[in-house]
Design a protein around this motif. Structure first.
Motif, short mmCIF file in Angstrom:
data_model
loop_
_atom_site.label_atom_id
_atom_site.label_comp_id
_atom_site.label_asym_id
_atom_site.label_seq_id
_atom_site.Cartn_x
_atom_site.Cartn_y
_atom_site.Cartn_z
N LYS A 73 -2.45 8.33 12.21
CA LYS A 73 -1.19 8.69 11.54
C LYS A 73 -1.25 8.33 10.06
O LYS A 73 -0.84 9.12 9.19
CB LYS A 73 -0.03 7.96 12.20
N LEU A 74 -1.75 7.12 9.75
CA LEU A 74 -1.81 6.70 8.36
C LEU A 74 -2.82 7.51 7.56
O LEU A 74 -2.58 7.81 6.38
CB LEU A 74 -2.14 5.21 8.28
N ALA A 75 -3.93 7.88 8.18
CA ALA A 75 -4.90 8.74 7.50
C ALA A 75 -4.28 10.09 7.17
O ALA A 75 -4.50 10.65 6.09
CB ALA A 75 -6.15 8.91 8.37
N VAL A 98 -1.73 5.82 -5.27
CA VAL A 98 -2.09 4.52 -4.69
C VAL A 98 -1.30 4.38 -3.40
O VAL A 98 -0.07 4.24 -3.44
CB VAL A 98 -1.79 3.37 -5.66
N PHE A 99 -1.97 4.43 -2.28
CA PHE A 99 -1.27 4.54 -0.99
C PHE A 99 -0.78 3.19 -0.46
O PHE A 99 0.38 2.84 -0.63
CB PHE A 99 -2.16 5.23 0.04
N ALA A 100 -1.63 2.42 0.17
CA ALA A 100 -1.22 1.16 0.77
C ALA A 100 -2.47 0.35 1.09
O ALA A 100 -3.60 0.82 0.91
CB ALA A 100 -0.39 1.39 2.04
N THR A 101 -2.28 -0.87 1.59
CA THR A 101 -3.41 -1.71 1.97
C THR A 101 -2.98 -2.65 3.08
O THR A 101 -1.78 -2.88 3.28
CB THR A 101 -3.93 -2.52 0.76
N GLY A 102 -3.95 -3.17 3.82
CA GLY A 102 -3.64 -4.17 4.83
C GLY A 102 -3.86 -3.70 6.24
O GLY A 102 -4.46 -2.65 6.49
N ASP A 103 -3.35 -4.48 7.18
CA ASP A 103 -3.55 -4.26 8.61
C ASP A 103 -2.54 -3.24 9.13
O ASP A 103 -1.34 -3.49 9.10
CB ASP A 103 -3.38 -5.59 9.34
N PRO A 104 -2.99 -2.09 9.65
CA PRO A 104 -2.04 -1.09 10.18
C PRO A 104 -1.32 -1.56 11.43
O PRO A 104 -0.34 -0.94 11.83
CB PRO A 104 -2.95 0.12 10.47
#
Length: 276
Positions: A73-75, A98-104
């Motif tokens: 989903k995030l991809a 600039v999308f996001a970062t971290g643990d999905p």
């Protein structure tokens, strides 16, 4: 649409509910069906279709879009963001997304304002001085940066003309409105247990408030798509105001998030930034 005729979405949900009741945990779909499900995920409520009825308990079937994993989903959302017309059509945002970062799969989601110079250069939220301050706050909570999910209410650095250099500005209400659907879709994909809005700009976007200050919003719980939301000051505020009271205010908001997540809180942590 004829009165009483069910929509495709309603029929799909009812079919999945029936499958779940019969003990079938998954549904096999082809790529064309997946494309439809992705659209439903990004735009869950369209005026042309009423919301499907809630399934009767005790059966709690997953929606069709839930067949996609969080990473998928995030991809998909990241790819959509690269060509997100509502934002790109404004002409007031810079080109690099600039999308996001971290643990999905993180239980805690942090939402900030917009990329700045450093974030645009490195392609990751909160990597400048404010990001270093945020990392210190997370460390005091007993969390590593990679254990949370970090996003921004605006995915592009707001533009300030050809001589912008390292200067930054907050996104306008129009720029927030053009980007907020992407962040709301991220929340639906991740389903965090708690969200912390870092600053008034993030709060305005997620909570739909226009003139409220951070001071009037913090200290209590809000709601975004069924997820509890806490509002606190942006880390850059602590760079400008290093007073004990300012640091304690932010820390109290983080303590509330820790308690909501069921994280252990030591007596030492409870007393951080209190007058000695």
């Amino acid at each position: 649409m004829l009165a009483g005729m069910k929509t495709i979405r309603q029929l799909t949900v009812e079919s999945l509910a029936h499958m779940a009741a019969q003990g079938s945990p998954r549904a096999v779909v082809d790529e064309s069906a997946r494309a439809i499900l992705r659209e439903w995920m990004l735009h869950p409520r369209k005026a042309a279709e009423p919301a499907p009825p809630a399934p009767a308990p005790p059966v709690q079937p997953k929606s069709a879009a839930a067949e996609m994993g969080v990473e998928e989903k995030l991809a998909y959302l990241r790819e959509r963001a690269l060509h997100w017309k509502p934002a790109l059509a404004l002409g007031t945002l810079r080109e690099k997304m600039v999308f996001a970062t971290g643990d999905p799969h993180a239980r805690l989601m942090l939402v900030g304002e917009a990329p700045g110079y450093d974030e645009e250069r490195l392609g990751e939220p909160f990597v400048g001085r404010a990001g270093q301050k945020l990392n210190q706050v997370l460390a005091a909570m007993g969390l590593e940066r990679g254990a949370v999910y970090i996003s921004n209410i605006c995915k592009w650095r707001p533009a300030m003309g050809p001589q912008q250099g390292m200067a930054n500005r907050p996104p306008t209400a129009e720029e927030i409105a053009a980007c907020v659907q992407l962040v709301l879709a991220e929340i639906r994909a991740i389903r965090p247990q708690c969200i912390v809005c870092l600053g008034g700009t993030a709060a305005k976007g997620l909570l739909g408030v226009e003139n409220a200050s951070v001071g009037s919003l913090r200290g209590k719980w809000h709601d975004c798509q069924g997820v509890p939301v806490r509002v606190t000051y942006h880390p850059s505020y602590l760079l400008r105001n290093e007073s004990l009271s300012a640091r304690r205010a932010v820390w109290e908001d983080m303590l509330a998030a820790m308690e909501a997540l069921g994280m252990p809180v030591s007596e030492k942590q409870r007393r951080y930034f209190l007058p000695s």
